[in-house]
Design an enzyme around this catalytic site. Structure first.
Site, PDB file in Angstrom:
ATOM      1  CG  HIS A 190      -2.032  -0.499   1.211  1.00  0.00           C
ATOM      2  ND1 HIS A 190      -2.027  -1.949   2.102  1.00  0.00           N
ATOM      3  CD2 HIS A 190      -2.807  -1.775  -0.108  1.00  0.00           C
ATOM      4  CE1 HIS A 190      -3.504  -2.444   1.650  1.00  0.00           C
ATOM      5  NE2 HIS A 190      -3.216  -2.495   0.380  1.00  0.00           N
ATOM      6  CB  CYS A 487      -3.117   1.830 -20.803  1.00  0.00           C
ATOM      7  SG  CYS A 487      -3.958   0.542 -20.690  1.00  0.00           S
TER       8      CYS A 487
HETATM    9  C1  PEP Z   1      -0.554  -3.819 -18.400  1.00  0.00           C
HETATM   10  O1  PEP Z   1      -0.906  -4.314 -17.825  1.00  0.00           O
HETATM   11  O2  PEP Z   1      -0.438  -3.172 -19.230  1.00  0.00           O
HETATM   12  C2  PEP Z   1      -2.058  -2.846 -17.651  1.00  0.00           C
HETATM   13  C3  PEP Z   1      -2.027  -1.420 -17.657  1.00  0.00           C
HETATM   14  O3  PEP Z   1      -2.610  -3.419 -16.575  1.00  0.00           O
HETATM   15  P1  PEP Z   1      -1.692  -3.260 -15.395  1.00  0.00           P
HETATM   16  O4  PEP Z   1      -0.930  -2.701 -14.903  1.00  0.00           O
HETATM   17  O5  PEP Z   1      -3.300  -2.705 -14.122  1.00  0.00           O
HETATM   18  O6  PEP Z   1      -2.117  -5.115 -14.894  1.00  0.00           O
END
Ligand code: PEP
Ligand code: MG
Length: 561
Positions: A190, A487
């Site tokens: 956290h 992303c």
């Molecule tokens: C990823 O895997 O690039 C993603 C954006 O998801 P997370 O980082 O939340 O697993």
């Protein structure tokens, strides 16, 4: 003193330099045995300190909730409950009355025994909870000895050093703390989540050596490389100062141009959105010029959940974030539980992301209903995590339609994460089922290269084997006429971002702190040049070869800030 480089694991990016300040460790359990006459008063003092800690944590949680920092507030609520736990209270009282411990020692000893039990279970998530419990012990024992609950800090730029931290310790840090270096700690702990939200560089897992650094000793914390450097030599200190100044200037320049359109020099438009999990991050991202939210990680608000979240619980997290996105893109990802994001109620259950949700129709419906209602005034997208086949998308769509019809809302755009190589390989089959692809380079890279995503330095998303999956995904999206977003962290990585633009990605979704900079990078690039280099990168044999190919693009970014 000579320079020492300590290797750890990156937990929050950025670089900072300051004087070491050990977290006020609240003292050790002393050997004092109180006379029986003194015990009742000491017991009352201990219980008062626990009650006061509960009160302080509660007040902090209220402040955080008002600020939309729901996830952090929930973590503090757990600390309040612990401080009010009758079993703990009885144990502390007994330690004073029966064993004659001082108020402070009784708190440290009894709370430590709870933390040690959590540690002994050998589960990284429970170990993170143990850090929260120890944080309560520090606060209560400080109060029991008449000090304030807050840890004392000196003035000037500080690097906070501790064995481990609870989230409350991080939330309360004074403005002078520039970075955090921990002996233990985990990147999914956290404290790391809170540090990332605050934009504080943090390295964890530095080992016991970091605890022997002297108070006041100069230390560099490099959260991008996962190292701490104690008593750095002149050259390294100067380089760190230059890096810090360049970052600050770059951010200031980027912020100054946050309303300029994100179009490359030769006219290709690339949208820059934000990754967020709290309302505060959404606010910061919008202030930095984000076009909206490209990834809202809903599961981060429920890592402590004891059951699938209800509609009302989802709304508590979604409402403060989505109300800021009226008329803007709001991409809300369905719960991506599993792996290192497994809440207590799913312990021992296998599966990840959409696979788990599809096993519980009521849980899926509750989240969809909450998203559709909370996002009714936004350009809403429902993003499906860990997709591996088209049937999963069809199943989610089938669940959405009746919910949207019942609430009289528009059916939101449905998007699929491409973060498992299977999804990239099947992209031509999945594309006709969705309105957008979002490439999660964090998982995609680690699965494709077989590298743990938490490894120091991470896994290279510019490896040709990963770039080929991205190119395949873009091709499938083009054929289906849908946009592609990235992303994962790669979207804000200096080496990878120009290649993503060159491969034809339409949107980049990045952490709130990186929005302004990435917007400036888009404007610095020439799309045709990036596309030519990206094509050559697909034929390269290694990440190192790709790096040398894309150097001219990186130079453009360096100039942009
Ligand atoms: C990823 O895997 O690039 C993603 C954006 O998801 P997370 O980082 O939340 O697993
Ligand atoms: Mg992922």
């Amino acid at each position: 003193m000579t320079e020492r480089v300590l290797a750890g694991v990156m937990a929050s990016p950025g670089i900072a330099l300051g004087a070491v300040r050990h977290l006020d460790a609240a003292g050790k359990i002393d050997g004092t045995v109180l006379d029986s006459d003194a015990r009742p008063q000491a017991a009352a003092q201990a219980l008062e300190a626990l009650a006061q800690s509960a009160h302080e944590l509660e007040e902090l949680a209220v402040r955080l909730r008002a600020d939309g920092r729901i996830e952090e507030a929930d973590i503090l609520d757990a600390g309040t409950m612990m401080a009010e736990d009758p079993v703990l209270i009885e144990a502390v009282e007994g330690a004073v009355l029966e064993r004659g411990l001082t108020a402070r020692s009784a708190i440290l000893s009894e709370v430590e025994s709870v933390a040690a039990q959590l540690d002994a279970l050998g589960d990284p998530e429970l170990a993170a909870r143990a850090a929260d419990v120890r944080s309560l012990a520090r606060r209560a024992s400080r109060l029991a000895s008449g000090a304030s609950g807050r840890s004392e800090q000196r003035n000037g730029d500080l690097v906070l050093v501790a064995p481990d931290l609870g989230p409350a310790d991080v939330i309360e840090l004074d403005g002078d703390v520039r970075a955090i270096a921990l002996a233990v700690g985990g990147v999914t702990g956290h404290a790391a989540i809170v540090a990332r939200g605050l934009g504080l560089p943090m390295v964890v897992g530095l080992g016991p050596d970091v605890l022997s650094l002297e108070d006041g000793e100069v230390c560099i914390v490099d959260g991008d490389r996962g190292i701490a450097v104690a008593s750095p030599d002149r050259e390294r200190t100067e380089a760190a100062r230059r890096a810090i100044a360049a970052r600050r200037e770059g951010r200031a320049r980027a912020m100054a141009s946050r309303t300029a359109p994100t179009v490359t020099r030769d006219g290709r438009s690339v949208r820059v959105l934000a990754n967020a999990a709290t309302a505060t991050e959404v606010r910061d991202a919008l202030e930095a010029g984000a076009d909206g939210v490209g990834l809202f990680r809903t599961e981060l608000g429920f890592l402590e959940a004891r059951h699938w979240p209800t509609v009302a619980e989802h709304r508590r997290i979604l409402d403060p974030a989505l109300k800021q996105l009226r008329g803007l893109t709001a991409t809300v990802r369905l719960l991506d539980f599993g792996g290192d994001k497994t809440p207590p109620f799913l312990k021992g259950v296998h599966g990840r992301g959409v696979e788990l949700l599809l096993e519980d129709a009521a849980a899926l419906s509750a989240q969809l209903a909450a998203i559709i209602e909370a996002g009714s005034a936004t350009e809403l997208r429902v993003l499906i995590p860990m997709v591996t086949e088209p049937g999963q998308v069809r199943a989610v769509r089938a669940a959405i339609e009746p919910i949207a019809a019942t609430s009289g809302s528009r059916v939101p755009l449905v998007a699929a994460m491409v973060e498992v190589p299977a999804a990239a390989v099947m992209a031509d089959r999945i594309a006709p089922e969705v309105g957008m692809f979002s490439i999660g380079t964090n998982d995609l890279t680690s699965f494709q290269l077989g590298i743990d995503r938490t490894r120091p330095g991470g896994a290279p998303a510019h490896h040709p084997a990963v770039l080929r999956l991205i190119a395949k995904t873009v091709d499938a999206a083009r054929a289906a006429g849908i946009p592609v977003e990235v992303c994962g962290e790669a979207a804000s990585n200096r080496i990878v971002m120009p290649l993503l633009v060159g491969l034809g990605v339409d949107e980049l979704s990045v952490g709130a702190a990186a929005v302004a900079e990435v917007r400036a990078w888009v404007r610095a690039l020439d799309y045709e040049q990036a596309a030519a280099i990206a094509r050559r990168a697909l034929d390269a044999e290694s990440a190192a070869e790709v790096e040398s190919l894309e150097r001219p693009l990186r130079v453009l970014l360096d100039d942009a800030g």
